[in-house]
Write a protein that holds these residues in place. Structure first.
Motif, short mmCIF file in Angstrom:
data_model
loop_
_atom_site.label_atom_id
_atom_site.label_comp_id
_atom_site.label_asym_id
_atom_site.label_seq_id
_atom_site.Cartn_x
_atom_site.Cartn_y
_atom_site.Cartn_z
N LEU A 20 0.84 -1.22 0.00
CA LEU A 20 0.00 0.00 0.00
C LEU A 20 0.87 1.26 0.00
O LEU A 20 0.56 2.23 -0.71
CB LEU A 20 -0.92 0.00 1.23
CG LEU A 20 -2.08 -0.99 1.21
CD1 LEU A 20 -2.87 -0.90 2.51
CD2 LEU A 20 -2.99 -0.75 0.02
N ALA A 21 1.95 1.23 0.78
CA ALA A 21 2.84 2.40 0.85
C ALA A 21 3.47 2.67 -0.51
O ALA A 21 3.47 3.81 -1.00
CB ALA A 21 3.91 2.15 1.90
N LYS A 22 4.00 1.62 -1.14
CA LYS A 22 4.64 1.78 -2.46
C LYS A 22 3.61 2.24 -3.50
O LYS A 22 3.89 3.11 -4.33
CB LYS A 22 5.29 0.46 -2.90
CG LYS A 22 6.57 0.14 -2.15
CD LYS A 22 7.30 -1.03 -2.77
CE LYS A 22 6.71 -2.35 -2.36
NZ LYS A 22 7.45 -3.51 -2.85
N SER A 23 2.43 1.63 -3.44
CA SER A 23 1.38 1.98 -4.42
C SER A 23 0.95 3.43 -4.28
O SER A 23 0.75 4.13 -5.28
CB SER A 23 0.16 1.07 -4.23
OG SER A 23 0.52 -0.25 -4.44
N CYS A 24 0.81 3.87 -3.02
CA CYS A 24 0.39 5.25 -2.75
C CYS A 24 1.42 6.24 -3.31
O CYS A 24 1.07 7.23 -3.97
CB CYS A 24 0.21 5.43 -1.25
SG CYS A 24 -0.11 7.12 -0.79
N LEU A 25 2.69 5.93 -3.07
CA LEU A 25 3.77 6.79 -3.57
C LEU A 25 3.77 6.83 -5.09
O LEU A 25 3.86 7.90 -5.71
CB LEU A 25 5.11 6.26 -3.05
CG LEU A 25 6.29 7.21 -3.17
CD1 LEU A 25 6.10 8.43 -2.27
CD2 LEU A 25 7.59 6.49 -2.80
N LEU A 26 3.63 5.65 -5.69
CA LEU A 26 3.62 5.56 -7.16
C LEU A 26 2.44 6.35 -7.76
O LEU A 26 2.61 7.11 -8.70
CB LEU A 26 3.55 4.08 -7.58
CG LEU A 26 3.55 3.79 -9.07
CD1 LEU A 26 4.88 4.20 -9.69
CD2 LEU A 26 3.32 2.30 -9.33
N ALA A 27 1.26 6.15 -7.15
CA ALA A 27 0.06 6.83 -7.65
C ALA A 27 0.21 8.35 -7.54
O ALA A 27 -0.15 9.09 -8.47
CB ALA A 27 -1.17 6.37 -6.86
N THR A 28 0.78 8.81 -6.42
CA THR A 28 0.96 10.25 -6.21
C THR A 28 1.89 10.83 -7.27
O THR A 28 1.61 11.87 -7.88
CB THR A 28 1.54 10.53 -4.80
OG1 THR A 28 0.78 9.82 -3.85
CG2 THR A 28 1.52 12.01 -4.48
N VAL A 29 3.01 10.13 -7.50
CA VAL A 29 3.99 10.61 -8.48
C VAL A 29 3.36 10.67 -9.87
O VAL A 29 3.45 11.70 -10.56
CB VAL A 29 5.24 9.70 -8.48
CG1 VAL A 29 6.15 10.03 -9.66
CG2 VAL A 29 6.01 9.85 -7.17
N ILE A 30 2.68 9.60 -10.28
CA ILE A 30 2.08 9.57 -11.63
C ILE A 30 1.03 10.67 -11.77
O ILE A 30 1.00 11.41 -12.76
CB ILE A 30 1.46 8.19 -11.93
CG1 ILE A 30 2.56 7.13 -12.00
CG2 ILE A 30 0.69 8.20 -13.25
CD1 ILE A 30 2.05 5.71 -11.94
N PRO A 35 -5.71 11.60 0.49
CA PRO A 35 -6.81 10.98 -0.28
C PRO A 35 -6.32 9.89 -1.24
O PRO A 35 -7.02 8.90 -1.44
CB PRO A 35 -7.41 12.15 -1.06
CG PRO A 35 -6.43 13.25 -0.98
CD PRO A 35 -5.65 13.05 0.27
N ILE A 36 -5.12 10.09 -1.80
CA ILE A 36 -4.60 9.06 -2.72
C ILE A 36 -4.37 7.75 -1.95
O ILE A 36 -4.69 6.67 -2.46
CB ILE A 36 -3.31 9.54 -3.43
CG1 ILE A 36 -3.66 10.63 -4.46
CG2 ILE A 36 -2.59 8.39 -4.13
CD1 ILE A 36 -2.49 11.32 -5.12
N PHE A 37 -3.87 7.85 -0.72
CA PHE A 37 -3.65 6.65 0.08
C PHE A 37 -4.99 5.96 0.37
O PHE A 37 -5.09 4.73 0.28
CB PHE A 37 -2.94 7.01 1.40
CG PHE A 37 -2.73 5.82 2.29
CD1 PHE A 37 -1.73 4.90 2.00
CD2 PHE A 37 -3.54 5.60 3.40
CE1 PHE A 37 -1.54 3.78 2.81
CE2 PHE A 37 -3.36 4.50 4.20
CZ PHE A 37 -2.36 3.58 3.91
N ILE A 38 -6.00 6.75 0.69
CA ILE A 38 -7.33 6.18 0.99
C ILE A 38 -7.89 5.46 -0.24
O ILE A 38 -8.32 4.30 -0.15
CB ILE A 38 -8.32 7.27 1.50
CG1 ILE A 38 -7.84 7.82 2.83
CG2 ILE A 38 -9.73 6.72 1.62
CD1 ILE A 38 -8.52 9.10 3.28
N VAL A 39 -7.82 6.15 -1.39
CA VAL A 39 -8.35 5.54 -2.62
C VAL A 39 -7.55 4.28 -2.99
O VAL A 39 -8.13 3.22 -3.30
CB VAL A 39 -8.31 6.57 -3.79
CG1 VAL A 39 -8.68 5.91 -5.11
CG2 VAL A 39 -9.25 7.72 -3.51
N SER A 40 -6.22 4.37 -2.90
CA SER A 40 -5.38 3.21 -3.24
C SER A 40 -5.71 2.03 -2.33
O SER A 40 -5.83 0.89 -2.80
CB SER A 40 -3.90 3.54 -3.06
OG SER A 40 -3.55 4.67 -3.77
#
Lengths: 124, 466
Positions: free
Chosen positions: A7-17, A41-46
């Protein structure tokens, strides 16, 4: 399954993109604070998307005779085709709005990478 | 070398498609894609099936340039997925080609990332870590430097002034992101991947039925009796229906367009229900051992008769639809009815082959999907807007001029040429002239990526008249 790390990696990736796509049009220094705040919010959605659509597949399908690699090979192709269809439909329906493109592009890439991270845990 | 060719292709992708409409660019893209696929899968391109699919793909690319219709663009996209799927595994059914083609296009990179981590981890682990380390070395400092530059800009006017002098406006970042999208696409298709369970299952599935171990003659006899009675009565019923329909068609009077339309549509609905039920009944009775039962001759003959009578029903509907077209003109819906009739006819023929040659359901799916794909290909070779307009103006007894004006600009020249020869209102003439002038203006504004054959031809004519 190492869900917190994923989740942490995904949140970071989503934020960057998300912000790379938004910044491609114009970048305003005042928006930097929002970039950091948007992690919440990106972390919540992810978390919601990954737990409900990816983890649930692994939880339901994985067992002693059916490992993560087999789950990936069996379900991932259909998952990715459906997600791609939804993302393309949303982007076209929005009339190629930049924020919608940024949101759905980050959803598509992040969910794909999240699948690979979960499936790779097999080798550890 | 691999990355360089994909980089070049991605660069071309941006030049061709960034902020452009479809036209010559899709044709060039198809050629680039084929060259890239041949380059990366040269061994597979020795197979005749793959070469044929590549030629068909190039042909559809030329159709996009020549016809420039939505149908030709859709056909080109479907052929693209088919070609990628065929390169992935050429022995599967066409719908598995599509599945593999779509999967490769959408997620080939992620699939290969997973596969390479599984297979080549032991060999290249050190190299992978080095790449990751280099990426971190470049990426993380870059992101933080950019963030801090933006923060410091607000803190010090001299620093702000210094940073403001740095001008990156010559770089179009959206164009760069679009190139990344192109790179992702070409990287995905460079080495096509497979949807594993679907591909292997399809390869194992044969098209012929085999006798199963449990073979109860008593049970088969009862099933045969039921089938014979059912098909016998259904044949009788359809014969009565066809006789009444033939009498109606022969003695039919000229009726209003709406009544004619409702008759054709209700006829089509009857046809849909009838054909689906006919095929389902036949598939049910010939699903297993009844195919190998010695006394199944009568049932088989009744099935063949049932198929033949359904073909007659199709012919009657086709005649009605054609009468409708002759009286009230050609439209997309009426062409669609003819195409549906053709597909239904083919469906019945393949069902007849299934019963005759003892084939299974997979055979029906495979053949019918292939034929539907070929029909789509053939349909995309025709300029329908032009054909509809030409037919309605020259052959049809009456037509709706509003419908013709609302078609795409591909009939603008023809309508403008014929507007003085047909009996229409001055308002409609004005609409035709507006459509024509808008079309000509659009021609002048098009970039080379958006060109198509018709526009090229029109521009040549336009320049000669000027």
């Amino acid at each position: 399954m190492n869900i917190p790390a994923n989740l942490a990696k995904s949140c970071l990736l989503a934020t960057v993109i998300f912000w790379v796509i938004i910044s491609s049009k114009s970048i305003d220094p005042d928006i930097i604070l929002f970039m950091f705040l948007s992690i919440i919010p990106i972390f919540i959605v992810s978390t919601i998307v990954i737990l409900s659509t990816i983890c649930s597949v692994f939880w339901l399908a994985e067992n002693a005779d059916f490992n993560k690699k087999q789950v990936f090979k069996t379900y991932y192709p259909y998952y990715v085709i459906i997600v791609f269809g939804i993302c393309v439909f949303a982007i076209i329906s929005s009339g190629f709005d930049l924020y919608i493109i940024a949101f759905f592009s980050s959803v598509f890439i992040t969910t794909n990478q999240s699948w690979v991270w979960f499936a790779k845990e097999t080798q550890k | 070398m691999k990355h360089i060719s994909i980089f070049i292709a991605a660069f071309l992708f941006s030049i061709l498609f960034f902020e452009k409409n479809i036209g010559l660019n899709l044709t060039i893209f198809s050629i680039v894609t084929t060259v890239l696929l041949v380059g990366y899968n040269s061994k597979k391109f020795k197979d005749k099936t793959i070469i044929l699919h590549a030629l068909v793909y190039i042909f559809t690319a030329l159709l996009v340039f020549i016809q420039h219709s939505s149908l030709s663009i859709i056909t080109n996209c479907i052929t693209f997925f088919t070609l990628v799927g065929v390169v992935s595994e050429q022995r599967t059914s066409i719908y598995v080609h599509w599945l593999n083609g779509i999967y490769t296009t959408v997620a080939g990179y992620f699939h290969r990332t997973f596969e390479s981590n599984t297979d080549a981890k032991k060999v290249n682990w050190k190299k992978d870590i080095d790449v990751l380390h280099v990426a971190k070395l470049i990426g993380i400092p870059l992101v933080f430097i950019l963030v801090f530059i933006m923060l410091y800009k607000n803190g010090n006017p001299m620093f702000n002034n210094l940073v403001s002098r740095i001008d990156f406006s010559f770089i179009n970042f959206q164009w760069l992101l679009f190139t990344v999208l192109g790179y992702y696409l070409f990287n995905n298709i460079s080495k096509p991947v497979q949807v594993d369970p679907a591909t292997s299952t399809d390869l194992k599935t044969q098209s012929t039925l085999f006798k199963s171990g449990t073979f109860s003659e008593e049970k088969l006899k009862k099933e045969k009796q039921l089938g014979t009675v059912l098909l016998g009565f259904l044949n009788l019923l359809i014969v009565v229906y066809i006789i009444t329909d033939i009498i109606y068609v022969i003695t039919g009077e000229t009726i209003s367009a709406s009544a004619f339309s409702s008759q054709v549509h209700s006829g089509i609905n009857t046809l849909i229900a009838s054909i689906i039920i006919a095929i389902m009944i036949i598939l049910y009775f010939f699903r297993g051992n009844l195919n190998f039962y010695a006394e199944n001759r009568a049932l088989k003959n009744l099935s063949f008769l049932w198929i033949f009578l359904n073909v007659m029903l199709i012919v009657l509907i086709a005649i009605k639809n054609q009468n409708y077209i002759t009286a009230f003109g050609l439209t997309y819906k009426r062409i669609g009815v003819h195409i549906y009739i053709l597909l239904t006819f083919i469906g019945l023929i393949t069902t007849w082959i299934k019963v005759l040659k003892v084939k299974n359901l997979a055979f029906l799916f495979r053949r019918n999907t292939q034929i539907a794909f070929i029909v789509l290909l053939v349909c995309s070779t025709i300029n329908w807007d032009y054909t509809i307009t030409k037919y309605n103006l020259n052959v049809a007894k009456s037509f709706d001029i509003g419908y013709l004006i609302n078609l795409t600009n591909r009939n603008a020249i023809l309508l403008n040429k014929k507007k003085d020869d047909i009996n229409i209102s001055s308002a409609d003439k004005h609409r035709i002239e507006t459509k024509y002038s808008k079309h000509m203006m659009a021609l002048a504004e098009r970039d080379w990526q958006e060109w198509n054959y018709e526009m090229f031809e029109n521009e040549t004519k336009f320049n000669s008249t000027e």
